[in-house]
Design a protein around this motif. Sequence first.
Motif, PDB file in Angstrom:
ATOM      1  N   MET A  18      14.870   4.230  -0.798  1.00  0.00           N
ATOM      2  CA  MET A  18      13.417   4.129  -1.030  1.00  0.00           C
ATOM      3  C   MET A  18      13.118   2.810  -1.733  1.00  0.00           C
ATOM      4  SD  MET A  18      11.127   6.564  -3.396  1.00  0.00           S
ATOM      5  CE  MET A  18       9.826   7.429  -2.619  1.00  0.00           C
ATOM      6  N   GLY A  22       5.792  -1.739  -8.280  1.00  0.00           N
ATOM      7  CA  GLY A  22       5.561  -1.590  -9.721  1.00  0.00           C
ATOM      8  C   GLY A  22       6.197  -0.319 -10.272  1.00  0.00           C
ATOM      9  N   GLY A  23       6.430   0.641  -9.398  1.00  0.00           N
ATOM     10  CA  GLY A  23       7.062   1.905  -9.806  1.00  0.00           C
ATOM     11  C   GLY A  23       6.122   2.905 -10.462  1.00  0.00           C
ATOM     12  N   ASP A  25       3.781   4.835  -9.290  1.00  0.00           N
ATOM     13  CA  ASP A  25       3.698   6.106  -8.553  1.00  0.00           C
ATOM     14  C   ASP A  25       5.092   6.705  -8.381  1.00  0.00           C
ATOM     15  OD1 ASP A  25       1.063   6.777  -8.010  1.00  0.00           O
ATOM     16  OD2 ASP A  25       0.914   5.323  -6.379  1.00  0.00           O
ATOM     17  N   LEU A  49       6.405 -11.629  -1.242  1.00  0.00           N
ATOM     18  CA  LEU A  49       5.417 -10.549  -1.409  1.00  0.00           C
ATOM     19  C   LEU A  49       4.409 -10.849  -2.522  1.00  0.00           C
ATOM     20  CD1 LEU A  49       7.493  -7.252  -0.984  1.00  0.00           C
ATOM     21  CD2 LEU A  49       6.469  -8.724   0.742  1.00  0.00           C
ATOM     22  N   ALA A  63       1.675  -7.959  -0.480  1.00  0.00           N
ATOM     23  CA  ALA A  63       1.766  -6.553  -0.919  1.00  0.00           C
ATOM     24  C   ALA A  63       2.182  -6.375  -2.372  1.00  0.00           C
ATOM     25  CB  ALA A  63       2.744  -5.806  -0.003  1.00  0.00           C
ATOM     26  N   HIS A  67      -2.467  -5.517  -9.502  1.00  0.00           N
ATOM     27  CA  HIS A  67      -3.917  -5.335  -9.604  1.00  0.00           C
ATOM     28  C   HIS A  67      -4.508  -6.337 -10.594  1.00  0.00           C
ATOM     29  CE1 HIS A  67      -3.525  -1.848  -7.135  1.00  0.00           C
ATOM     30  NE2 HIS A  67      -2.710  -1.267  -7.974  1.00  0.00           N
ATOM     31  N   GLY A 103       1.658  -0.875  -3.231  1.00  0.00           N
ATOM     32  CA  GLY A 103       2.027   0.464  -3.686  1.00  0.00           C
ATOM     33  C   GLY A 103       0.864   1.429  -3.574  1.00  0.00           C
ATOM     34  N   CYS A 106       0.546   2.219   0.198  1.00  0.00           N
ATOM     35  CA  CYS A 106       1.643   3.038   0.743  1.00  0.00           C
ATOM     36  C   CYS A 106       1.689   4.433   0.121  1.00  0.00           C
ATOM     37  CB  CYS A 106       2.978   2.328   0.555  1.00  0.00           C
ATOM     38  SG  CYS A 106       3.141   0.881   1.605  1.00  0.00           S
ATOM     39  N   SER A 107       1.148   4.596  -1.088  1.00  0.00           N
ATOM     40  CA  SER A 107       1.086   5.940  -1.663  1.00  0.00           C
ATOM     41  C   SER A 107       0.117   6.824  -0.880  1.00  0.00           C
ATOM     42  CB  SER A 107       0.646   5.890  -3.131  1.00  0.00           C
ATOM     43  OG  SER A 107       1.723   5.448  -3.916  1.00  0.00           O
ATOM     44  N   GLY A 112      -6.789   6.962  -3.855  1.00  0.00           N
ATOM     45  CA  GLY A 112      -6.367   5.567  -4.085  1.00  0.00           C
ATOM     46  C   GLY A 112      -7.592   4.647  -4.137  1.00  0.00           C
ATOM     47  N   ILE A 155       8.844  -2.870   5.736  1.00  0.00           N
ATOM     48  CA  ILE A 155       8.092  -2.899   4.480  1.00  0.00           C
ATOM     49  C   ILE A 155       6.696  -3.435   4.789  1.00  0.00           C
ATOM     50  CG2 ILE A 155      10.056  -3.157   2.902  1.00  0.00           C
ATOM     51  CD1 ILE A 155       9.081  -6.167   2.700  1.00  0.00           C
ATOM     52  N   LEU A 156       5.790  -3.142   3.868  1.00  0.00           N
ATOM     53  CA  LEU A 156       4.440  -3.719   3.952  1.00  0.00           C
ATOM     54  C   LEU A 156       4.533  -5.100   3.300  1.00  0.00           C
ATOM     55  CD1 LEU A 156       1.320  -3.189   4.373  1.00  0.00           C
ATOM     56  CD2 LEU A 156       1.299  -2.462   2.006  1.00  0.00           C
ATOM     57  N   LYS A 174     -17.055   4.800  -8.711  1.00  0.00           N
ATOM     58  CA  LYS A 174     -16.084   5.900  -8.796  1.00  0.00           C
ATOM     59  C   LYS A 174     -16.547   6.888  -9.848  1.00  0.00           C
ATOM     60  CE  LYS A 174     -11.420   6.032 -10.821  1.00  0.00           C
ATOM     61  NZ  LYS A 174     -10.195   5.226 -10.918  1.00  0.00           N
ATOM     62  N   LEU A 181      -8.965   5.388 -17.055  1.00  0.00           N
ATOM     63  CA  LEU A 181      -7.714   6.068 -16.741  1.00  0.00           C
ATOM     64  C   LEU A 181      -7.889   7.362 -15.966  1.00  0.00           C
ATOM     65  CD1 LEU A 181      -5.027   6.011 -19.569  1.00  0.00           C
ATOM     66  CD2 LEU A 181      -4.724   5.808 -17.106  1.00  0.00           C
ATOM     67  N   ILE A 183      -8.246   9.340 -12.382  1.00  0.00           N
ATOM     68  CA  ILE A 183      -8.150   9.319 -10.930  1.00  0.00           C
ATOM     69  C   ILE A 183      -9.509   9.785 -10.407  1.00  0.00           C
ATOM     70  CG2 ILE A 183      -6.891  10.302  -8.952  1.00  0.00           C
ATOM     71  CD1 ILE A 183      -4.970   8.812 -10.739  1.00  0.00           C
TER      72      ILE A 183
HETATM   73  C1  LIG Z   1      -1.284   6.765 -15.710  1.00  0.00           C
HETATM   74  C2  LIG Z   1      -1.590   6.390 -14.280  1.00  0.00           C
HETATM   75  C3  LIG Z   1      -2.914   6.152 -13.909  1.00  0.00           C
HETATM   76  C4  LIG Z   1      -3.217   5.805 -12.581  1.00  0.00           C
HETATM   77  N1  LIG Z   1      -4.525   5.591 -12.253  1.00  0.00           N
HETATM   78  C5  LIG Z   1      -4.841   5.280 -10.979  1.00  0.00           C
HETATM   79  C6  LIG Z   1      -6.207   5.085 -10.601  1.00  0.00           C
HETATM   80  O1  LIG Z   1      -7.140   5.175 -11.414  1.00  0.00           O
HETATM   81  N2  LIG Z   1      -6.464   4.779  -9.300  1.00  0.00           N
HETATM   82  C7  LIG Z   1      -5.474   4.667  -8.366  1.00  0.00           C
HETATM   83  O2  LIG Z   1      -5.766   4.377  -7.213  1.00  0.00           O
HETATM   84  N3  LIG Z   1      -4.171   4.854  -8.694  1.00  0.00           N
HETATM   85  C8  LIG Z   1      -3.830   5.158  -9.973  1.00  0.00           C
HETATM   86  N4  LIG Z   1      -2.510   5.361 -10.302  1.00  0.00           N
HETATM   87  C9  LIG Z   1      -1.479   5.286  -9.255  1.00  0.00           C
HETATM   88  C10 LIG Z   1      -0.708   3.942  -9.171  1.00  0.00           C
HETATM   89  O3  LIG Z   1      -0.716   3.225 -10.370  1.00  0.00           O
HETATM   90  C11 LIG Z   1      -1.248   3.037  -8.050  1.00  0.00           C
HETATM   91  O4  LIG Z   1      -1.236   3.742  -6.832  1.00  0.00           O
HETATM   92  C12 LIG Z   1      -0.444   1.737  -7.898  1.00  0.00           C
HETATM   93  O5  LIG Z   1      -1.180   0.820  -7.126  1.00  0.00           O
HETATM   94  C13 LIG Z   1       0.909   1.940  -7.243  1.00  0.00           C
HETATM   95  O6  LIG Z   1       1.532   0.671  -7.125  1.00  0.00           O
HETATM   96  P1  LIG Z   1       3.067   0.469  -7.476  1.00  0.00           P
HETATM   97  O7  LIG Z   1       3.415  -0.929  -7.148  1.00  0.00           O
HETATM   98  O8  LIG Z   1       3.378   0.909  -8.870  1.00  0.00           O
HETATM   99  O9  LIG Z   1       3.717   1.483  -6.434  1.00  0.00           O
HETATM  100  P2  LIG Z   1       5.185   2.099  -6.462  1.00  0.00           P
HETATM  101  O10 LIG Z   1       5.234   3.255  -7.389  1.00  0.00           O
HETATM  102  O11 LIG Z   1       6.202   1.033  -6.654  1.00  0.00           O
HETATM  103  O12 LIG Z   1       5.279   2.609  -4.947  1.00  0.00           O
HETATM  104  C14 LIG Z   1       4.367   3.563  -4.440  1.00  0.00           C
HETATM  105  C15 LIG Z   1       4.733   3.901  -2.983  1.00  0.00           C
HETATM  106  O13 LIG Z   1       4.584   2.751  -2.175  1.00  0.00           O
HETATM  107  C16 LIG Z   1       5.817   2.382  -1.549  1.00  0.00           C
HETATM  108  N5  LIG Z   1       5.806   0.912  -1.548  1.00  0.00           N
HETATM  109  C17 LIG Z   1       5.449   0.102  -2.567  1.00  0.00           C
HETATM  110  N6  LIG Z   1       5.435  -1.181  -2.140  1.00  0.00           N
HETATM  111  C18 LIG Z   1       5.813  -1.171  -0.840  1.00  0.00           C
HETATM  112  C19 LIG Z   1       5.972  -2.192   0.154  1.00  0.00           C
HETATM  113  N7  LIG Z   1       5.724  -3.481  -0.099  1.00  0.00           N
HETATM  114  N8  LIG Z   1       6.377  -1.825   1.393  1.00  0.00           N
HETATM  115  C20 LIG Z   1       6.618  -0.512   1.671  1.00  0.00           C
HETATM  116  N9  LIG Z   1       6.455   0.491   0.786  1.00  0.00           N
HETATM  117  C21 LIG Z   1       6.055   0.166  -0.459  1.00  0.00           C
HETATM  118  C22 LIG Z   1       6.905   3.067  -2.365  1.00  0.00           C
HETATM  119  O14 LIG Z   1       8.038   3.341  -1.565  1.00  0.00           O
HETATM  120  C23 LIG Z   1       6.179   4.335  -2.794  1.00  0.00           C
HETATM  121  O15 LIG Z   1       6.200   5.275  -1.745  1.00  0.00           O
HETATM  122  C24 LIG Z   1      -2.168   5.697 -11.617  1.00  0.00           C
HETATM  123  C25 LIG Z   1      -0.837   5.915 -11.999  1.00  0.00           C
HETATM  124  C26 LIG Z   1      -0.539   6.263 -13.302  1.00  0.00           C
HETATM  125  C27 LIG Z   1       0.895   6.489 -13.687  1.00  0.00           C
END
Ligand SMILES: Cc1cc2nc3c(=O)[nH]c(=O)nc-3n(C[C@H](O)[C@H](O)[C@H](O)COP(=O)(O)OP(=O)(O)OC[C@H]3O[C@@H](n4cnc5c(N)ncnc54)[C@H](O)[C@@H]3O)c2cc1C
Length: 282
Positions: A18, A22-23, A25, A49, A63, A67, A103, A106-107, A112, A155-156, A174, A181, A183
Amino acid sequence: MPESLEALWPALEEPDTMVYAGGTDVLVRLRSGSGQPQQLICLERLRELQGIEDHGDRVLIKAGTSHARILDDPIIQTRLPVLARAVKSLGSPPIRNMGTIGGNICSASPAGDTLPPLYVLQAEVALRSRTADRRLPIGDFIKGPGQTAIRPDEILTGIWIPKNPEFNRQHYEKVGQRKALAISIVSLAALIELTPAGMIEDIRLAWGSVGPTVVTAPEVEAVLRGRPLRLEVLKEAAEATRRAVSPIDDIRATADYRREVAGNLLYRLSLRVETSPEILPR
Ligand SMILES: Cc1cc2nc3c(=O)[nH]c(=O)nc-3n(C[C@H](O)[C@H](O)[C@H](O)COP(=O)(O)OP(=O)(O)OC[C@H]3O[C@@H](n4cnc5c(N)ncnc54)[C@H](O)[C@@H]3O)c2cc1C
């Protein structure tokens, strides 16, 4: 932690792998015990990226761009304010520093924050594997809650966003349980072409958190197109919205409340557009 795409491809071919960026999610999901992949690949060091590029009539956001970086970018602020407003409402500063747009996409969460803006902007996602590149409209990429059209060997890499000069107003709002903070319970993104006399020449609308994926409703846009941006017209469109959305009950809100709010968010279009008189550059 691969430092180039060449180094990524062999790692991606390992079974039960996987990727994460940013991790924010992925770590929450792993901690909650939903799945334990054998191998986690961090995309953070891939320079391919990172960054935002102006390509004339389109903007490319790579990608892995955080933010926080998107929020700071002058092209996003001036040309794509609907996306800037959505990103501003996403999580807290630490989440915006760690989390990436890739992220968020892809989530594929119905909540989102970047998704409704990307739908109205008619963005395309760019996907890459060792052997091929392809692009898909965002609406074809997102398949359902947590489900996308990405293949295990892909990958994206980025998101191509047209500047949409035919729309002079952009709006994102929203509704969450708290100001920060939270969702979203319901969100609305809108692009509007408003004439100086206040007529809606054209409009695109997309709602978050009121269906398994982002909801677009051509029938609601049809109610508004060619009519003045006035409360009585918006009321009619709000009724059509309540018929178009298919929300669910969950711990944050009931389906009925979401249906009500999805319509109500339209009323504020008139307020927002009047109180923010900026017109986007062509
Ligand atoms: C406390 C908290 C508050 C939050 N509040 C919000 C909010 O208000 N609004 C909101 O929309 N979200 C929120 N989130 C969710 C999250 O922060 C966002 O969705 C964030 O953009 C995920 O990005 P990431 O890089 O951390 O994703 P990751 O956790 O790294 O990855 C998420 C998913 O995307 C996949 N992925 C990531 N990058 C790629 C790539 N380049 N190619 C293929 N697959 C990829 C991973 O495999 C995984 O499945 C919150 C999370 C937390 C913990």
